[in-house]
Enzyme design. Sequence first.
Site, PDB file in Angstrom:
ATOM      1  N   ALA A  61       8.021  20.291   1.646  1.00 33.03           N
ATOM      2  CA  ALA A  61       6.613  20.352   1.444  1.00 33.03           C
ATOM      3  C   ALA A  61       5.900  21.182   2.588  1.00 33.03           C
ATOM      4  CB  ALA A  61       6.561  18.903   1.248  1.00 33.03           C
ATOM      5  N   GLY A 102      12.171  19.125   0.269  1.00 35.62           N
ATOM      6  CA  GLY A 102      11.613  19.790  -1.079  1.00 35.62           C
ATOM      7  C   GLY A 102      12.320  21.270  -1.211  1.00 35.62           C
ATOM      8  N   GLU A 105      15.643  20.321  -2.482  1.00 36.53           N
ATOM      9  CA  GLU A 105      15.543  19.525  -3.692  1.00 36.53           C
ATOM     10  C   GLU A 105      15.286  20.774  -4.861  1.00 36.53           C
ATOM     11  OE1 GLU A 105      12.661  16.839  -2.239  1.00 36.53           O
ATOM     12  OE2 GLU A 105      14.014  15.182  -3.358  1.00 36.53           O
ATOM     13  N   GLU A 125      13.283  13.547   5.210  1.00 35.37           N
ATOM     14  CA  GLU A 125      12.343  12.499   4.678  1.00 35.37           C
ATOM     15  C   GLU A 125      12.262  11.551   5.470  1.00 35.37           C
ATOM     16  OE1 GLU A 125      13.927  14.549   2.619  1.00 35.37           O
ATOM     17  OE2 GLU A 125      12.732  15.728   1.459  1.00 35.37           O
TER      18      GLU A 125
END
Length: 695
Positions: A61, A102, A105, A125
């Site tokens: 992110a 992310g 991911e 995270e």
Amino acid sequence: MSAEYQVNGSVAVITLNNPPVNGLGLATRTAAVDGIRKALADDSVKAIVITGAGKAFSGGADIKEFNSPKALTEPTLHTLINVAEGSTKPVVAAIHSVCMGGGLELALGCNYRVAMPGAQIALPEVKLGLLPGAGGTQRLPRVLGLEMALNMIVSGTPVMSDKLAGTALFDEVFAADANLIDSAVAFANKVADVRPLPRVRDRSVDYPNHEAFLQFSRNTVKAMAGPFPAPLECVETVAASVTKKFEDGLKFERERFLHLIQTPESKALRHAFFAERVASKVPDVPSDTPTRAIKKAAIIGAGTMGGGIAMNFANAGIPVVLVETKQEALDKGLATIRKNYENTMKKGKLTAEKFEQRVGLITGTLSYDEIADADIVIEAVFEEMSVKESVFRKLDSVMKPGAILASNTSTLDLNKIASFTNRPQDVVGTHFFSPANVMKLLEIVRGEKTGKDVLATTLALSKKLRKTGVVSGVCDGFIGNRMIEQYSRQAGFLLDEGCLPEQVDKAIEKFGFAMGPFRMGDLAGNDIGWAIRKRRYIESPQMTYSKNADLLCEMGRFGQKTGGGWYDYKAGDRKAYPSQEVNDMIVKHSADLGVERRKISDQEIIERLVYSLVNEGARILDEGIAMRASDIDMVYLTGYGFPVFRGGPMFYADQVGLSNVLMAMEKYAKGRHGDAWAPAPLMVKLAAEGKGFNG
Ligand code: NAD
């Protein structure tokens, strides 16, 4: 554009491009989705490669979008992953360097993943009190297996791609000398016609007797997580990858993520994360301010602090010379450094080669002539203005032009110290914390005349020395010690009114402090505070203190080093045992004062200690000594053992609500030494506006 689109034969290559680590911000997500759609619409394209420009595949992110509505604006990260996973042409993630959060991911949403060796793979995270919220907890176990995925998600620690070669995470890990894009395009051509397209979500997590393993994990993680809820939530969501269908697992992950993001612990960790990044930014010192090269350092004084500071330079590979007045003191200082390194080596944390390297970088001298060519000199002599004066006059006469002249003073007026030289622009405060080779905090004291390039250089140096540099203006005690004095005063008053040291320490340690004020005093030496108070009795007679600490020192109880302080100690044992002698002294002192001792609640102890920090912090902020509230929090998180899960004193006050803090302070203002609770005008103003220190 923050992703580039190119067609290479029949393969479309989408390159995420959002320096420094290709954070998946709105513009990058939009460009990536557009790229995939463009490739799907182009009949000549048979497969798609997604990769990252520069230093990373993607760091996850975009931190600039944290706490901003942009993170939830379409296309969100979920949408991007869904578009990649739903593609009718194979999508290959081509990974190098950093692939985290992310970014990983997204890669897990692709049909294939190929990587260079040495890429760092992580779902970090949990370090921000969160869990991977875009499918990571459901997809990673499907490629790595339950155990390995759980370890990675609960710890957040990166694993090198070569270590993961052979797992279903990677379809291929290329040779170190391969060209990533060429190899990825060749791979994409090879799989272009393979149908059905493999998807991670279609795999299952097989783990015989998974319940026993999950229960074991819950127990272990619970014992290690302390006050943080995220690690256990990570276990539960990873568990869902085995116990629930994929879609239900995703839903569960989302729900737990949204829960965690609201927890005070995660808010505090995210605050600390940003506070650390912003601390090195000084509004009137732009990031392109020229800095001076630091290739050689010198330290004046090889005592407690000088030795530790020298180790920081050696650890960073910078040669450093220690200056002392007597050979004996120099030998002692150098021997202590050697012993410290030997201990680290014995613990297996330093190789013999590195030991030799570091010890070899530290030399000693009795002559200032040998340090004249140093780029920075840090003075760490006795805390007396007259001694500082003679040292700085000498430094001014011997040091080469352009050398930075720094002082490690904890309380003295840096402007006055600078005035002893003809180059006040080169003088700065570098306030290290003890033990200087361990503690993260470096208060950088900006004098009235400190040059911008000197400040920029010192900030850059703090990073090189792996410290958290926080800029403070000049005042007695700077940010940290000025605040701690108010905290110590309250701790003393609590003894006068009815507490014993262990009650105060236990209450604040339960709140989360690493160590209560009395155990801390015994560790640091109660004589330090005694010397400061003696100065205060003369310079600021209006400032009141409990006399207990003076009485303690008069008994010779300076702390661990004298075998007794607020507590008793046994030889070779740092454990604090309540002292009958000291407790009797405290009770007698209350009687001498005519104070009727009362039962004091833990809540009162915590409020009085923490709010005294907050109130002084507000004054420091108002006076511009600290540039921002989050800098004060950084000082307390990295230098004073303030609980990380509470985010620092100013952030904590914001969470409590400033009007609530003020209300409690009003109550204490009616008690003994009520004058200590005069509220800082800034806090009153912010509370009236319904605001907090951090906005
Ligand atoms: P210390 O007494 O352990 O060491 C001071 C050393 O300086 C001694 O070895 C002494 O021989 C030497 N010295 C004195 N005058 C000198 C001179 N003219 N030239 C060269 N060497 C000289 O003291 P310390 O605890 O290391 O503190 C040093 C400074 O750091 C002080 O300003 C102190 O306030 C500050 N400080 C101390 C701590 C701490 O926890 N000890 C923390 C932060 C800052």
